[in-house]
Enzyme design. Structure first.
Site, PDB file in Angstrom:
ATOM      1  N   ASP A 262       0.851  -1.183   0.000  1.00  0.00           N
ATOM      2  CA  ASP A 262       0.000   0.000   0.000  1.00  0.00           C
ATOM      3  C   ASP A 262       0.889   1.237   0.000  1.00  0.00           C
ATOM      4  O   ASP A 262       1.804   1.366   0.828  1.00  0.00           O
ATOM      5  CB  ASP A 262      -0.921   0.018   1.226  1.00  0.00           C
ATOM      6  CG  ASP A 262      -1.986   1.100   1.109  1.00  0.00           C
ATOM      7  OD1 ASP A 262      -3.036   0.817   0.513  1.00  0.00           O
ATOM      8  OD2 ASP A 262      -1.749   2.218   1.601  1.00  0.00           O
ATOM      9  N   ASN A 270      -2.767  13.203  -4.145  1.00  0.00           N
ATOM     10  CA  ASN A 270      -3.920  13.670  -4.920  1.00  0.00           C
ATOM     11  C   ASN A 270      -4.384  15.051  -4.458  1.00  0.00           C
ATOM     12  O   ASN A 270      -4.716  15.923  -5.274  1.00  0.00           O
ATOM     13  CB  ASN A 270      -5.068  12.674  -4.794  1.00  0.00           C
ATOM     14  CG  ASN A 270      -4.877  11.445  -5.671  1.00  0.00           C
ATOM     15  OD1 ASN A 270      -4.286  11.526  -6.746  1.00  0.00           O
ATOM     16  ND2 ASN A 270      -5.361  10.305  -5.214  1.00  0.00           N
ATOM     17  N   HIS A 275      -5.080  14.763  -9.282  1.00  0.00           N
ATOM     18  CA  HIS A 275      -5.195  13.353  -9.657  1.00  0.00           C
ATOM     19  C   HIS A 275      -4.216  12.930 -10.752  1.00  0.00           C
ATOM     20  O   HIS A 275      -3.768  11.776 -10.758  1.00  0.00           O
ATOM     21  CB  HIS A 275      -6.628  13.035 -10.070  1.00  0.00           C
ATOM     22  CG  HIS A 275      -7.583  13.020  -8.912  1.00  0.00           C
ATOM     23  ND1 HIS A 275      -7.650  11.961  -8.033  1.00  0.00           N
ATOM     24  CD2 HIS A 275      -8.486  13.935  -8.478  1.00  0.00           C
ATOM     25  CE1 HIS A 275      -8.562  12.212  -7.111  1.00  0.00           C
ATOM     26  NE2 HIS A 275      -9.090  13.410  -7.350  1.00  0.00           N
ATOM     27  N   ASP A 279      -2.040   9.550 -10.551  1.00  0.00           N
ATOM     28  CA  ASP A 279      -1.923   8.521 -11.592  1.00  0.00           C
ATOM     29  C   ASP A 279      -0.460   8.277 -11.949  1.00  0.00           C
ATOM     30  O   ASP A 279      -0.028   7.128 -12.118  1.00  0.00           O
ATOM     31  CB  ASP A 279      -2.685   8.946 -12.848  1.00  0.00           C
ATOM     32  CG  ASP A 279      -4.199   8.961 -12.634  1.00  0.00           C
ATOM     33  OD1 ASP A 279      -4.656   8.375 -11.631  1.00  0.00           O
ATOM     34  OD2 ASP A 279      -4.899   9.565 -13.465  1.00  0.00           O
ATOM     35  N   GLU A 305      -4.711   2.441  -4.304  1.00  0.00           N
ATOM     36  CA  GLU A 305      -3.259   2.399  -4.201  1.00  0.00           C
ATOM     37  C   GLU A 305      -2.773   1.095  -3.587  1.00  0.00           C
ATOM     38  O   GLU A 305      -1.626   0.981  -3.148  1.00  0.00           O
ATOM     39  CB  GLU A 305      -2.747   3.572  -3.355  1.00  0.00           C
ATOM     40  CG  GLU A 305      -3.123   3.533  -1.878  1.00  0.00           C
ATOM     41  CD  GLU A 305      -4.480   4.159  -1.577  1.00  0.00           C
ATOM     42  OE1 GLU A 305      -4.689   4.559  -0.418  1.00  0.00           O
ATOM     43  OE2 GLU A 305      -5.314   4.243  -2.491  1.00  0.00           O
TER      44      GLU A 305
END
Length: 398
Positions: A262, A270, A275, A279, A305
């Site tokens: 994780d 973010n 965003h 990405d 994630e």
């Protein structure tokens, strides 16, 4: 084969090559299917039309030109074919070796023409075509690998082997059969058997390349079906299928380990950078982790994630090896920040490592144990690896 009309055979071959060139161009330009390979193949078919001669159409040309056109065209045809093949198979090798062979062949043809010999230009092109044909055999065999059966690999490779064999036999004829120089200088048509055989090989190579293109499309569809579109990691369904397969292998004594991953503080990326940065961070992490995994390892994106790696083990229960791999993945990500819009974004991740349980068909118990260790790594400060040492135990931190 006296009953065959050689000019008719050559015209049929020319028509086939012309139609094949149009078909490849249509696939490349209109449907965008293997566009670069398609354009190269179209050019190869057009060069093949020139290489097989056209009877009296060169009758008024000087003798060196009558020799040069078919020899250079044949060499160019096979060169384009090999380049298209590499494109289609996505070979990572640079075409330097092809350029050297083709360049030497072209130089040999030019030197032979300058010497006034009838045999030297053909011999130079024949040797180059033989070597390029053998290189095509190697490309197909390596490109397909063990992803298709041996019968399919042999069938797909055979036309290219026949191309090399025909060129080799022709070279032997040039050296051993008397009278070939006069035959070449007079611009005689090939025999009916030779014309038919070359046409069959040309058609077989075209069919083989079509088969390779279809196989590539199937592989592409499978990739899109099984992969997460953003990161290229396995999607959740594909990873669950791989996990179920691993559990079945576990029954046969072939072990594996699970590593839950994780990304730390992903929401902050973010919130602070948008965003698109998030990405980019996901893609960056997957690139870093894939570089540290073997080809047989599976990395899947389970959602957001959160990722999971399935690591086949040489020895069932070899938790130490899995821990070393997880630590390597953690350290490599921490050492490689994301470069985003002129700034460096440090990234870290937390890892939970666990072994699966025999009899757990879907691997749910193993996933739950790895997830529990991941949660512990988060609570103990993140950017660390926690390992479940035994069933039901509390585990240990690494």
């Amino acid at each position: 084969m006296d009953f065959l009309d050689v000019p008719t055979v050559l015209k049929v071959s020319a028509l086939f090559n012309l139609m094949a060139a149009l078909a490849w161009l249509t696939l490349a330009q209109l449907f965008r299917i293997a566009p670069r390979a398609g354009r190269l193949m179209a050019a190869a078919h057009l060069a093949r039309i020139v290489s097989q001669g056209c009877g009296d159409c060169l009758a008024g040309w000087p003798a060196p030109a009558r020799q040069a056109v078919p020899e250079f065209a044949l060499l160019g045809c096979v060169l384009l074919l090999l380049l298209a093949l590499r494109r289609m198979l996505r070979s990572r090798q640079r075409p330097r070796d092809i350029a050297w062979i083709a360049g030497l062949g072209a130089a040999g043809i030019a030197a032979g023409l300058a010497s006034g010999s009838g045999l030297a230009p053909q011999l130079a092109s024949t040797v180059a075509v033989t070597v390029l044909g053998l290189m095509a055999v190697r490309e197909v065999w390596r490109g397909i690998g063990d992803r298709l059966s041996a019968v399919v690999r042999i069938g797909t490779t055979l036309p290219f082997a026949l191309l090399a064999l025909l060129a080799f036999v022709h070279g032997a004829e040039l050296l051993l059969v008397p009278g070939w120089e006069a035959h070449v200088l007079e611009g005689r048509l090939p025999t009916a058997a030779r014309a038919v055989l070359w046409f069959v090989v040309t058609a077989a190579i075209t069919l083989s390349l079509i088969a390779l293109m279809i196989w590539r499309l199937i592989m592409r569809i499978q990739h899109l079906t099984h992969r997460d579109p953003l990161t290229g990691a396995l999607n959740r369904r594909a990873f669950e299928r791989a996990l179920a397969d691993g559990q079945a292998q576990l029954q046969r004594g072939r072990g594996f380990a699970l590593v839950m991953i994780d990304i730390d503080h992903f929401k902050q990326i973010n919130d602070r950078h948008g965003h698109p940065a998030g990405d980019a961070a996901l893609q960056h992490c997957v690139r870093v982790w894939q570089a540290g995994l073997r080809e047989i390892d599976c990395l899947g994106r389970l959602g957001g994630e959160e990722f999971c790696a399935l690591l086949p083990l040489a020895l069932p229960g070899d938790l130490a090896t899995a821990t070393v791999v997880a630590e390597r993945l953690r350290a490599s990500l921490a050492a490689q920040p994301l470069h985003w819009q002129g700034s460096e974004l440090p990234l870290t991740a937390s890892f939970g490592v666990a072994l699966p349980v025999v009899g757990d068909a879907q691997g749910e118990v193993g996933l739950a144990r790895a997830d529990a260790e991941l949660y512990r790594a988060k609570t103990e400060g993140r950017n660390r690896v926690c390992v479940a040492l035994h069933l039901g135990g509390l585990g240990a931190s690494s």
